[in-house]
Design a protein around this motif. Structure first.
Motif, PDB file in Angstrom:
ATOM      1  N   VAL A 112       6.497  -7.981  -8.996  1.00  0.00           N
ATOM      2  CA  VAL A 112       5.211  -7.928  -9.685  1.00  0.00           C
ATOM      3  C   VAL A 112       5.008  -6.495 -10.148  1.00  0.00           C
ATOM      4  O   VAL A 112       5.090  -5.562  -9.352  1.00  0.00           O
ATOM      5  N   SER A 113       4.784  -6.349 -11.435  1.00  0.00           N
ATOM      6  CA  SER A 113       4.638  -5.014 -12.024  1.00  0.00           C
ATOM      7  C   SER A 113       3.201  -4.788 -12.441  1.00  0.00           C
ATOM      8  O   SER A 113       2.603  -5.612 -13.142  1.00  0.00           O
ATOM      9  N   GLN A 114       2.652  -3.669 -12.034  1.00  0.00           N
ATOM     10  CA  GLN A 114       1.264  -3.353 -12.324  1.00  0.00           C
ATOM     11  C   GLN A 114       1.215  -2.062 -13.139  1.00  0.00           C
ATOM     12  O   GLN A 114       1.941  -1.111 -12.870  1.00  0.00           O
ATOM     13  N   HIS A 115       0.320  -2.054 -14.125  1.00  0.00           N
ATOM     14  CA  HIS A 115       0.240  -0.899 -15.035  1.00  0.00           C
ATOM     15  C   HIS A 115      -1.200  -0.676 -15.475  1.00  0.00           C
ATOM     16  O   HIS A 115      -1.906  -1.649 -15.761  1.00  0.00           O
ATOM     17  N   PRO A 116      -1.681   0.555 -15.519  1.00  0.00           N
ATOM     18  CA  PRO A 116      -0.988   1.794 -15.178  1.00  0.00           C
ATOM     19  C   PRO A 116      -0.995   2.048 -13.675  1.00  0.00           C
ATOM     20  O   PRO A 116      -1.713   1.382 -12.944  1.00  0.00           O
ATOM     21  N   SER A 117      -0.244   3.014 -13.235  1.00  0.00           N
ATOM     22  CA  SER A 117      -0.227   3.333 -11.809  1.00  0.00           C
ATOM     23  C   SER A 117      -1.429   4.199 -11.442  1.00  0.00           C
ATOM     24  O   SER A 117      -1.903   4.159 -10.303  1.00  0.00           O
ATOM     25  N   ARG A 118      -1.872   4.998 -12.376  1.00  0.00           N
ATOM     26  CA  ARG A 118      -3.104   5.740 -12.147  1.00  0.00           C
ATOM     27  C   ARG A 118      -3.801   6.012 -13.468  1.00  0.00           C
ATOM     28  O   ARG A 118      -3.146   6.140 -14.504  1.00  0.00           O
ATOM     29  N   VAL A 119      -5.113   6.039 -13.420  1.00  0.00           N
ATOM     30  CA  VAL A 119      -5.887   6.261 -14.634  1.00  0.00           C
ATOM     31  C   VAL A 119      -7.170   6.998 -14.273  1.00  0.00           C
ATOM     32  O   VAL A 119      -7.774   6.730 -13.232  1.00  0.00           O
ATOM     33  N   ILE A 120      -7.524   7.922 -15.142  1.00  0.00           N
ATOM     34  CA  ILE A 120      -8.798   8.644 -15.017  1.00  0.00           C
ATOM     35  C   ILE A 120      -9.633   8.305 -16.244  1.00  0.00           C
ATOM     36  O   ILE A 120      -9.139   8.398 -17.371  1.00  0.00           O
ATOM     37  N   CYS A 121     -10.860   7.903 -16.039  1.00  0.00           N
ATOM     38  CA  CYS A 121     -11.703   7.574 -17.182  1.00  0.00           C
ATOM     39  C   CYS A 121     -13.095   8.146 -16.979  1.00  0.00           C
ATOM     40  O   CYS A 121     -13.485   8.507 -15.867  1.00  0.00           O
ATOM     41  N   LYS A 122     -13.824   8.203 -18.068  1.00  0.00           N
ATOM     42  CA  LYS A 122     -15.190   8.722 -18.015  1.00  0.00           C
ATOM     43  C   LYS A 122     -16.160   7.613 -17.661  1.00  0.00           C
ATOM     44  O   LYS A 122     -15.925   6.434 -17.978  1.00  0.00           O
TER      45      LYS A 122
ATOM     46  N   ALA B 137       3.608 -13.234  -0.145  1.00  0.00           N
ATOM     47  CA  ALA B 137       3.021 -12.773  -1.397  1.00  0.00           C
ATOM     48  C   ALA B 137       3.745 -11.523  -1.876  1.00  0.00           C
ATOM     49  O   ALA B 137       4.275 -10.751  -1.089  1.00  0.00           O
ATOM     50  N   PHE B 138       3.773 -11.349  -3.185  1.00  0.00           N
ATOM     51  CA  PHE B 138       4.408 -10.178  -3.781  1.00  0.00           C
ATOM     52  C   PHE B 138       3.329  -9.329  -4.424  1.00  0.00           C
ATOM     53  O   PHE B 138       2.499  -9.824  -5.172  1.00  0.00           O
ATOM     54  N   PHE B 139       3.367  -8.047  -4.121  1.00  0.00           N
ATOM     55  CA  PHE B 139       2.310  -7.150  -4.558  1.00  0.00           C
ATOM     56  C   PHE B 139       2.789  -6.187  -5.644  1.00  0.00           C
ATOM     57  O   PHE B 139       3.949  -5.771  -5.656  1.00  0.00           O
ATOM     58  N   GLY B 140       1.866  -5.854  -6.534  1.00  0.00           N
ATOM     59  CA  GLY B 140       2.129  -4.796  -7.500  1.00  0.00           C
ATOM     60  C   GLY B 140       2.059  -3.441  -6.824  1.00  0.00           C
ATOM     61  O   GLY B 140       1.714  -3.320  -5.640  1.00  0.00           O
ATOM     62  N   GLN B 141       2.378  -2.418  -7.606  1.00  0.00           N
ATOM     63  CA  GLN B 141       2.426  -1.068  -7.066  1.00  0.00           C
ATOM     64  C   GLN B 141       1.042  -0.463  -6.866  1.00  0.00           C
ATOM     65  O   GLN B 141       0.891   0.556  -6.199  1.00  0.00           O
ATOM     66  N   GLY B 142       0.040  -1.097  -7.444  1.00  0.00           N
ATOM     67  CA  GLY B 142      -1.320  -0.595  -7.310  1.00  0.00           C
ATOM     68  C   GLY B 142      -1.689   0.334  -8.456  1.00  0.00           C
ATOM     69  O   GLY B 142      -0.829   0.956  -9.087  1.00  0.00           O
ATOM     70  N   THR B 143      -2.977   0.419  -8.735  1.00  0.00           N
ATOM     71  CA  THR B 143      -3.525   1.303  -9.761  1.00  0.00           C
ATOM     72  C   THR B 143      -4.616   2.159  -9.140  1.00  0.00           C
ATOM     73  O   THR B 143      -5.595   1.630  -8.610  1.00  0.00           O
ATOM     74  N   ARG B 144      -4.432   3.468  -9.197  1.00  0.00           N
ATOM     75  CA  ARG B 144      -5.440   4.392  -8.688  1.00  0.00           C
ATOM     76  C   ARG B 144      -6.403   4.704  -9.823  1.00  0.00           C
ATOM     77  O   ARG B 144      -6.035   5.347 -10.790  1.00  0.00           O
ATOM     78  N   LEU B 145      -7.626   4.216  -9.727  1.00  0.00           N
ATOM     79  CA  LEU B 145      -8.646   4.464 -10.744  1.00  0.00           C
ATOM     80  C   LEU B 145      -9.603   5.546 -10.261  1.00  0.00           C
ATOM     81  O   LEU B 145     -10.167   5.441  -9.176  1.00  0.00           O
TER      82      LEU B 145
END
Lengths: 111, 116
Positions: free
Chosen positions: B4-14, B105-113
């Protein structure tokens, strides 16, 4: 899902066996014991699962007591890369059954 | 095992903007996907169950209008955090059920928001 109880943290020396306990005294007859681990800032990783017999795979061994009220995950030769939070979860043996994560055990493997 | 592929791995937003997180099953089809959220030093909490071709099922306390889930195909589920606020800053993780005899279960890599 039945609740599980795990120690919050454990230490282990590199190369030694790590034995992680889990209590699940309210487990029902059709529920399996699953173990996952989560390395910091990554998604959880499946380790092993079992119903009542002991199980072994390339990652670990799972020992389940005869009354199924507790289990132990064994990492036979812990490495530094095994440092992670380990979660013991009981659930029905269906891929569509959700996983309820408790607080897990933070295992720290030291040199 | 399945990936399972998750995107993006990290994101910074306003604050006030929206962020979309994608979760793809790379070598299998997933009619169901699960979305979790994890705050620092806490465990994973299930937010919602994403169902291909139908509405998502949200856990109690999760705002469906804020966390929009779309499961448009058998290999893609998206989570959109709308009008993000700093308190939405968290680690978001998707998961797909095992198939057939593979019940793990199969997990994605996660997204740090991070919302600033």
């Amino acid at each position: 899902d039945a609740k599980t109880t795990q120690p919050p943290s454990m230490d282990c020396a590199e190369g030694r066996a790590a034995n992680l306990p889990c209590n699940h005294s309210t487990i029902s007859g059709n529920e399996y014991v699953y173990w996952y681990r989560q390395i910091h800032s990554q998604g959880p990783q499946y380790i092993i699962h079992g119903l009542k017999n002991n199980e072994t795979n390339e990652m670990a061994s799972l020992i389940i007591t005869e009354d199924r009220k507790s289990s132990t995950l064994i990492l036979p030769h812990a490495t530094l890369r095994d440092t992670a939070v380990y979660y013991c979860i009981v659930r029905a043996n269906s891929g569509y059954s959700t996983l309820t994560f408790g607080k897990g055990t933070m295992l720290l493997v030291s040199p | 095992g399945a990936v399972v592929s998750q995107h993006p791995s990290r994101v910074i937003c306003k604050s006030g903007t929206s962020v979309k997180i994608e979760c793809r099953s790379l070598d299998f089809q997933a009619t169901t996907m699960f979305w979790y959220r994890q705050f620092p030093k806490q465990s994973l909490m299930l937010m919602a169950t994403s169902n291909e071709g139908s509405k998502a099922t949200y856990e109690q306390g999760v705002e469906k209008d804020k966390f929009l889930i779309n499961h448009a195909s058998l290999t893609l589920s998206t989570l959109t955090v709308t009008s993000a606020h700093p308190e939405d800053s968290s680690f978001y993780i998707c998961s797909a059920p095992g198939q057939g005899k593979n019940t793990e279960a199969f997990f994605g890599q996660g997204t740090r928001l991070t919302v600033v």
